[in-house]
Design an enzyme around this catalytic site. Structure first.
Site, mmCIF file in Angstrom:
data_model
loop_
_atom_site.group_PDB
_atom_site.id
_atom_site.type_symbol
_atom_site.label_atom_id
_atom_site.label_comp_id
_atom_site.label_asym_id
_atom_site.label_seq_id
_atom_site.Cartn_x
_atom_site.Cartn_y
_atom_site.Cartn_z
ATOM 1 N N GLY A 49 3.844 -1.965 -8.085
ATOM 2 C CA GLY A 49 5.641 -2.092 -8.740
ATOM 3 C C GLY A 49 5.878 -1.445 -9.946
ATOM 4 N N GLU A 90 -1.746 -0.080 -5.389
ATOM 5 C CA GLU A 90 -1.939 -0.413 -4.217
ATOM 6 C C GLU A 90 -2.896 -0.948 -3.111
ATOM 7 O OE1 GLU A 90 1.179 -0.013 -5.256
ATOM 8 O OE2 GLU A 90 2.788 -0.657 -5.686
#
Ligand code: 3HC
Length: 719
Positions: free
Chosen positions: A106, A129
């Site tokens: 993010g 991720e």
């Protein structure tokens, strides 16, 4: 408002530029307070007529380390990340991401909604991720392919590996690098853009996607990479599906919608929970419960390795890779030359495969020096003895090291099972003695068991744990007990595999069942790789009768079947290949030995193979925990994933047992007890936890027992 929330954003103004600084130590994840702060200050800057541009940066060593992983699976406060990022993306005033350190997940996705990106030489960017069983769910799968092309973007997202600021500039992830003051350079950069009518948005850049439309190679390559490197994992397929949508859909928001759907599927998948357990588990394992956080670490600026064999060489490479000069000692010149040659060859292989530049190779090689003399070790901060497993020899070496090294040097033994206290007893500094059990090949395998002797000091333990982290290892503490953690658990697993062979399964069936469960290599392929003759020769030499579970492998050795080394063992191998081919000629031996031992061979199901082998790990793990040899059940998961090829997406054997439920584990174990009552006796702790909570908790257990064995007072949140 932000008081009860986690993390904040600092707002300052420099002339016509607003600077938003994410402040959520130590690594600035996008926790609730950060999202609130970003949202509030983007609006504030947009509503302030004196502000013409906005810089977004991070406090400390990190830009933004991604979404707050601890929020996954829980209800989070504050605005959601998508809303916050939309506010940044649609800011009326241009936004520049000044990437001062790590921009991961993010964090990079936040930078991608900014109009401009500038990094420093220390910047590291990536979308990791996938390592958490997730996909980049804040637009990463849609924006990164637009910026650098789908092929490169897929490589980054499937490998999860971050890239340096320099590489990010080359690939076009960032627009510029600052060599001086990042904020000053960022302001100067932004001032030049302020007058423009329009500022670029990644969402509008479709050229690289259109180039890939209609061609198959990009997605086919990604699928091949995923099946080679991420076998059994759910997230990579989802990432590829997101990029496929990006390539084929004209509308950016349609791609974003798909990404959200696929992200949610990852979030709900049990693999996500397992992999996040491992993320936090690895960090928990690095802490020693009874050693205070503030315990001073000794500076490790130089090291000495005793022994230039495979282990010694691999360990030396770890030091050099961490930038620490290291002396490799061997008293035999020929061995030393050979050992240095192997190190050089290993690095050359990395250069040939593009994993390291020639310049990097020269740098690390310059840090490794050979020596024939113990006197050269007089000033090193740590020595690691890595000779073969012989207690008397090791004691002798430690006596010498105690004499030649400076008083505060740490003396470590790379042993897979010898008694550290016995080794320490040959020195006058038992507090400085510790076990460091590296796994082979030591320069590649991430696991490091740090063995705590009864006298190992807090400072010694804290220093070695920090050193492990610096080397990029997953370090786990074990008390000084037979087999430590990993090999003790392995014994039961291999015992069951060998029994299954005697009872009717074939090596290929056992290996396939366990490999389809996710183990990187089945036990018989592993035994072939290690060499069947090692145990056989040792038993012959010591005149020891072959135990039942070794009868088949010893019989194979009698027929000159030693494993991969001579192309025949449990399997047959073609010249120069490691691929196992079934060996039907062995079946007569299996039948004969089963007969000789009155074992009636039978059909065995794959499920029985998996249950018996994996639950053997779990039951022994529970005993290890009960005895305080390991601090937490999660530590054993870290050991098994990093040292023994257990699939990360199952979260390790103890986590797997939690997912089955300990009541179910006990039920299965009890059903096997008629095969071997002694072996299948449930560990007392397993039974207790099954009766009480049904799971191994995160917290340590058996405090009294741990104290008895050496841990002092339990004190959560130590080193
Ligand atoms: N969320 C919450 N906590 C985090 C975190 C995160 N993203 N990243 C790190 N932390 C915590 C760690 O748990 C640790 O806590 P502790 O001190 O209580 O043990 C502390 O921050 C320091 O972390 P490290 O010990 O790992 O510090 P290092 O300096 O060694 O490494 C790092 C820093 C490279 C940033 C490393 O922490 C890391 O890789 N973090 C995770 C990065 C990541 O996976 N980001 C993606 C998150 S998912 C996402 O963004 C989804 C999005 O696409 C929607």
């Amino acid at each position: 408002m932000a008081n009860e929330l986690k993390g904040k954003v600092n707002y300052t103004v420099n002339g016509n530029i607003a600077i938003l600084e994410v402040d959520n130590p130590p690594v600035n994840p996008l926790s609730s307070g950060v999202r609130v702060g970003l949202s509030e200050y983007i609006n504030k800057a947009n509503n302030d007529d004196s502000i013409e541009g906005i810089i977004l940066t991070g406090a400390g060593r990190s830009f933004i380390a991604g979404a707050d992983i601890s929020e996954f699976g829980k209800k989070a406060d504050g605005p959601d990340l998508h809303t916050t990022l939309r506010e940044i993306e649609f800011s009326k005033k241009p936004v520049l991401a000044a990437i001062n350190g790590t921009a991961l997940g993010g964090g990079l996705e936040t930078a991608l909604v900014c109009n401009y990106r500038m990094g420093t030489n220390k910047a590291i960017v990536g979308l990791p991720e996938v390592n958490l069983g997730l996909l980049p769910g804040a637009g990463g799968t849609q924006r990164l392919p637009r910026l650098i092309g789908p092929s490169q973007a897929l490589k980054m997202m499937i490998s999860g590996a971050p890239i340096s600021g320099k590489k990010a500039l080359e690939q076009g992830v960032i627009d510029a690098i600052s060599d001086n003051s990042l904020i000053e350079d960022a302001i100067a950069f932004l001032q030049e853009k302020i007058g423009l009518n329009e500022h670029p948005k990644v969402r509008d850049q479709n050229e690289k996607l259109l180039e890939a439309r209609g061609t198959e190679n990009v997605l086919a390559e990604a699928k091949a990479l995923a099946s080679k490197t991420r076998r059994g994992q759910f997230a990579p397929g989802q990432i590829i599906a997101c990029v496929e949508t990006a390539i084929n859909e004209d509308d950016f928001d349609t791609g974003m919608k798909k990404e959200s759907e696929y992200f949610l599927e990852c979030l709900m998948n049990p693999q996500r929970e397992a992999m996040i357990h491992i993320f936090f588990g690895e960090r928990a394992a690095s802490k020693i419960l009874d050693i205070p956080k503030e315990t001073p670490r000794l500076p490790i600026n130089s090291a000495g390795i005793v022994g230039s064999g495979t282990m010694g060489g691999g360990i030396a490479m770890n030091f050099a890779n961490a930038g620490i000069p290291v002396l490799v000692l061997d008293q035999d010149k020929k061995n030393l030359d050979r050992g240095m040659g192997v190190i050089e060859k290993n690095y050359q292989m990395m250069v040939d495969r593009g994993r390291m530049s020639q310049k990097q190779k020269d740098m690390v090689m310059a840090l490794i020096s050979p020596t024939l003399s113990y006197d050269d070790l007089s000033e090193v901060d740590i020595t690691i003895e890595a000779v073969y497993e012989n207690l008397d020899l090791k004691k002798e070496i430690f006596k010498t090291l105690d004499e030649v090294t400076k008083d505060d040097a740490i003396l470590a033994s790379n042993t897979s099972g010898l008694d550290i206290d016995a080794i320490a007893s040959s020195t006058k500094r038992p507090g400085k003695v510790v076990g460091t059990h590296f796994f082979s090949p030591a320069n590649i395998m991430r696991l490091l068991e740090v063995v705590r002797g009864k006298d190992s000091s807090d400072e010694t333990m804290a220093t070695v744990m920090s050193l492990g982290k610096k080397m990029g290892k997953a370090a786990v503490v074990s008390l000084n007990a037979p087999g430590f953690i990993g090999n003790r658990m392995l014994a039961g697993y291999t015992h069951q595999a060998n029994l299954l062979l005697l009872e009717g399964a074939l090596p290929n069936q056992v290996d396939s069942a366990l490999e389809s469960f996710g183990m990187s290599m089945g036990p018989f392929r592993m035994l072939d790789l290690v060499g069947l003759d090692l145990g056989w020769r040792a038993r012959k030499l010591a005149n020891i009768e072959t135990p039942l579970t070794n009868k088949i492998s010893d019989a194979l050795c009698e027929q000159d079947r030693f494993g991969q080394k001579n192309s025949k063992g449990f399997y047959n191998y073609s010249e120069g290949s490691r691929a196992p081919n079934p060996a039907p000629e062995n079946e007569a031996i299996y039948n004969e030995i089963s007969n000789q031992n009155n074992i009636v061979r039978r059909e065995i199901s794959d499920q029985e193979i998996i249950d018996r082998c994996i639950l053997a790990l779990v039951n022994e793990g529970a005993r290890i925990l009960e005895e305080g040899v390991a601090q937490r059940s999660g530590d054993m998961d870290i050991v098994y994933i990093n040292g023994y090829g257990f699939p990360i997406w199952r979260g390790g054997p103890m986590f797997y047992a939690n997912q089955l439920g300990l009541t179910e584990v006990i039920k299965k174990i009890s059903s096997f007890s008629e095969l071997d009552e002694n072996f299948w006796k449930p560990a007392a702790l397993l039974q207790k936890l099954a009766d009480e909570s049904g799971v191994f908790g995160e917290a340590p257990v058996a405090e009294e027992r741990a104290e008895l064995l050496g841990f002092k007072k339990a004190n959560m949140g130590g080193v």
